[in-house]
Structures are given as structure tokens and as C-alpha cells.
Design an enzyme around this catalytic site. Structure first.
Site, short mmCIF file in Angstrom:
data_model
loop_
_atom_site.label_atom_id
_atom_site.label_comp_id
_atom_site.label_asym_id
_atom_site.label_seq_id
_atom_site.Cartn_x
_atom_site.Cartn_y
_atom_site.Cartn_z
N GLU A 27 -7.03 13.00 -8.95
CA GLU A 27 -7.15 12.95 -7.49
C GLU A 27 -6.59 14.17 -6.77
O GLU A 27 -5.65 14.08 -5.97
CB GLU A 27 -6.47 11.70 -6.95
CG GLU A 27 -7.08 10.40 -7.45
CD GLU A 27 -6.50 9.16 -6.80
OE1 GLU A 27 -7.15 8.11 -6.90
OE2 GLU A 27 -5.41 9.25 -6.20
N GLU A 75 -10.06 4.38 -12.19
CA GLU A 75 -9.10 3.48 -11.53
C GLU A 75 -9.87 2.52 -10.64
O GLU A 75 -10.78 2.92 -9.92
CB GLU A 75 -8.09 4.23 -10.64
CG GLU A 75 -6.95 4.88 -11.36
CD GLU A 75 -5.94 5.49 -10.39
OE1 GLU A 75 -5.78 4.95 -9.27
OE2 GLU A 75 -5.32 6.50 -10.75
#
Length: 473
Positions: free
Chosen positions: A157, A365
């Protein structure tokens, strides 16, 4: 689902390991920031540093095929001179070996936010020197673990990390500076390309990708103004990671717009060539919610994130001046941290990425947080089970529609330290009792997910087709 589909769970080094000053580990920017501000920290976290064997045993008993985890840079390299910490190197050998012994495929992230403080002291990701330091880290970990690990990701991320630290300011280094945000964003993507080149040059057997905090873009209507706002939002949330990593091209309309106001002279021609020549084998998509967009209506930029849970519910706000506004559907269900529960966004988001890029996808995720009493004999987290069922169903639907999805990782393996949200924001399939030496206790969702893994998704309760009043990209 495909026969070798990777069912697993995920963690991050700072959020689960603890042992912050053990085994030769040096401080990260998170240690310094949290300690200096006297905030709840990850000094102990889930105590994975000492209890990783039990955690991996629970994964095996829970039917997991894979474990996604990250390497702590401060545990591996001790200083600016590049001194390697042999205890840290051995620790990750131990984790990888334990996974392989138990039939668990390691899925390794090189950097998941815990930058060494000695690198933050020289400017962090706004410094080109950190790109060089990251290259040395990549060489080390590929040399040490490259023959054991098949699946690598360069970053977790980068958008969320950079925007939170350099623009929103709610994470370290805690500044609000658009110029630094642009520089850090670029240097992380340059480091991504550099690491891919190193990996390919070493002729290792595996694959390398990047993990992105994915926000599929939806619009409130199909007007031209909304479509322009959606494109701006897609550049902001997604394109500068995914286009760069997959196609080797920064979004030209975004660069043009930024160049009108900010200094982009730090970008070198060779940097762009490196990005073009070194692209990922796959993408990891972290999906929690979509972004519902309307045209910008006025006012200054506001980037407000709820890190306080129920006490601040409904306070999140995202407005980027002259670009777009994010809105929240009043008909949707939300967590206590203002995260919309919207499985359809995962389904459509996967298909968007598949259509645009056409490379393998891992959902790296996906999960839901809740406040939970783990002192009870058995944690009954039926809301989590329902959430996971509906999102796995969305993935199955996307696969049936032609998307190449190869793995799914629940966030998270066990309850973790959840950054500025602290430890009361629980995501885990396994409860951690912080009052009892981090004792592990599988929740109902753990046993449910075991059946999902062992049936290769066949036991998922299928849902009706999605309906929407909104426009998606």
C-alpha cells in the site's frame, strides 16, 4: 476456484511481531513517533516474534495454504552503513522454514511501512538515498530467501503509506506537504522498479508484484462532470500505483496537472525508463471499500480519516480541491471506523482491474474490524463470518466472469496492533488476549474459514446478483 488457489491470512511485521528492541532490531519511524507522542504502540503487538511457531501451527490446523507476512527492515539492516543484523536474517529464515515444514506457502512483502528511523532522519521516502537503501535491502532478502520464497511483493500500500504520512499527516512522519507527497510517491514507485530489476537479474524461480490499497471508483451518476471527477479520483486512489507498476507508465493527465503547480524536476529520464522496463508479474489488491465519487463542489482540500472508531463515527471526509469529492451511500452499512461494507465493490473492482490490465490478481487483504470481548470461552464473530462469506462470493463471481484471481488473504491471521487505531480494533481469526501474555484463542471465524480452505471455496453461501444505482468505471 483453481486447484492451487492460495487461501491464507495476512499480517505485517510491526503490527504483529513485538520484540521491538530484541534480536538486534533498531527503531523504526513508528517506534519513535509513537513513543515520543506517548501513544499506544506495537512494542509487544501480538508477540509473533516469540510465538510464531504456534501461529503457523494454527494456520496449518486451520487449513491455510499460504501466509502473507512482511519483513521488518529495522530487524535486517542496522544503520546507514548497511550493517546486516544476522539475528534478524535468521529470524525470517526460521519463519519461512516453519511455513514450508507445515505446508504453508510464504507470500513475502519486503516493505510494510516500518521504515528504519535512521532513514527517516535523512528525509525518509522524500530522499533518493532511501531508494538506494531499499535496493540494498532487496538484494539482501532475495539472496537470503529467494530460493525458498516463490511469491514476493515489493511494497504494501504505497498510496496509503505516503498519503497518511506526508499529506493527511495522521501517520508518521506526520506532515501535510503536497510536494513531499509527490516526491515520496514517485520514489517508492521507482524503488519498486529497481527491486523488480534486481529480482529478474538474479534469475530466481518465483514471481514479484506489488500490493495496492484498492478503492474501485463508483460515481453518483453518469454525467460528464461526474465522469471527469471519477477519472481524477482514479488517478488519486489507484492509477499512479497500478498504471506505473503494471504498464510502466505514470498517468500523463495527472502528471500534467501536478506540473502546473508543483516541482517535478526531481524526476529523471532514466527513472522513467527504469519504470517502463521493470513491471510486476501480478498485483495484490487490498480491498476494504469502494470510493463513491461526485464532482467537486467547492472549498479547500479535506482529508479526514476516522482512527478513533465509534467515538468519531461519521466524521471521515475526503475532498480534493478542484478534483473530486468522496461521498458515502446513506443506504449502506458501515463499520465503527466509517468503512463501508460493500462486497459488490470487490466484484466490480476485480473485473475493472482484469479488463484494464489482464494480469494475475491476488486479493491480498480483506477483512472487517470489530470491538470484541475475548475473555469469553468462545468468541462468536458471526458478523465477520457473514462479511467474509459475501466477499469470497464476490471473488468467485469475478472468477466465473473471467478474472484470473489466484489467492485470497484475510486480514488478519490474529488480532494485531492496528496502527493509530490501537489494539481494540480487532480483525483476527484468532483472538489475542493482551491481558494474559498474548494467549491465542481461535474465534468461530477461524473454524469457518478452515472449512472454506479445505473445500476450496465450495462451502461458500452464494448470493443473488448485485444491483446498483451507481455508475462504475
Amino acid at each position: 476456484m483453481r486447484e492451487n488457489f492460495l487461501w491464507g491470512t495476512a499480517t505485517a511485521s510491526y503490527q504483529c511481531e513485538g520484540g521491538w528492541d530484541e534480536g538486534g532490531r533498531v527503531p523504526s519511524l513508528w517506534d519513535t513517533y509513537l513513543h515520543n507522542n506517548q501513544l499506544e504502540n506495537g512494542n509487544v503487538a501480538s508477540d509473533h516474534y516469540h510465538q510464531y511457531k504456534e501461529d503457523i501451527r494454527l494456520m496449518k490446523e486451520g487449513g491455510h495454504k499460504s501466509y502473507r507476512f512482511s519483513l521488518a527492515w529495522p530487524r535486517l539492516i542496522k544503520n546507514l552503513e548497511g550493517e546486516i543484523n544476522p539475528e534478524g536474517v535468521q529470524f525470517y529464515h526460521n519463519i519461512i522454514d516453519e511455513c514450508l515444514t507445515n505446508g504453508i506457502e510464504p507470500f513475502v512483502t519486503i516493505f510494510h511501512w516500518d521504515l528504519p528511523q535512521y532513514l527517516e532522519d535523512i528525509g525518509g521516502w522524500t530522499s533518493r538515498r532511501v531508494v538506494t537503501a531499499y535496493e540494498e535491502l532487496a538484494k539482501l532478502v532475495f539472496s537470503e530467501y529467494g530460493e525458498k520464497v516463490t511469491y514476493w511483493t515489493t511494497f504494501n500500500e504505497p498510496r496509503y503509506y505516503v498519503f497518511s504520512g506526508y499529506k493527511i499527516g495522521n501517520y508518521p512522519p506526520g506532515v501535510n506537504d503536497t510536494q513531499k507527497t509527490i516526491e515520496a510517491s514517485f520514489y517508492m514507485m521507482l524503488a519498486n522498479a529497481k527491486a523488480i530489476k534486481i529480482y529478474k537479474d538474479m534469475n530466481l524461480k518465483g514471481e514479484i508484484g506489488i500490493v495496492h490499497s484498492y478503492a474501485p471508483i463508483f460515481g453518483v451518476d453518469d454525467s460528464l462532470e461526474t465522469k471527469i471527477a471519477m477519472r481524477n479520483a482514479d488517478n488519486y486512489f489507484n492509477n499512479w500505483i497500478l498504471d506505473t507498476a503494471i504498464k510502466g507508465e505514470l498517468p500523463i493527465d495527472m502528471l500534467t496537472r501536478l506540473n502546473d503547480k508543483y516541482d517535478l524536476s526531481f524526476i529523471q529520464t532514466q527513472d522513467l525508463q527504469d519504470m517502463k522496463e521493470n513491471t510486476v508479474d501480478f498485483i495484490g489488491l487490498n480491498y476494504y471499500a469502494r470510493a463513491l465519487i461526485r464532482p467537486y463542489s467547492g472549498g479547500e482540500t479535506v482529508l479526514r480519516i476516522n482512527n478513533s472508531g465509534s467515538s468519531a463515527k461519521g466524521t471521515s471526509k475526503v475532498v480534493v480541491k478542484n478534483w473530486f469529492e468522496q461521498v458515502w451511500d446513506p443506504n449502506s452499512e458501515f463499520t465503527e471506523w466509517d468503512t463501508e461494507i460493500f462486497p459488490q465493490g470487490l466484484y466490480e473492482g476485480i473485473l475493472m482491474a482484469h479488463k484494464k490490465y489482464g494480469i494475475p490478481i491476488y486479493v491480498t487483504e480483506n477483512g472487517v474490524a470489530d470491538y470484541e470481548d475475548v475473555s469469553v470461552e468462545q468468541v462468536n464473530d458471526e458478523k465477520r463470518i457473514a462479511f467474509l462469506n459475501d466477499h469470497i462470493d464476490a471473488i468467485i463471481r469475478a472468477v466465473e466472469a473471467g478474472a484470473d484471481v489466484r489467492g485470497y488473504y484475510i486480514w488478519s491471521t490474529m488480532d494485531l496492533y492496528s496502527w493509530k487505531n490501537g489494539c481494540e480494533k480487532r480483525y483476527g481469526l484468532v483472538a489475542i488476549d493482551w491481558e494474559d501474555n498474548c494467549k491465542r484463542k481461535p474465534k468461530n471465524s477461524y473454524y469457518w474459514y478452515k472449512k472454506v480452505c479445505e473445500s476450496n471455496g465450495e462451502m461458500i453461501e452464494r448470493k443473488r446478483e448485485y444491483e446498483t444505482n451507481f455508475v462504475s468505471l
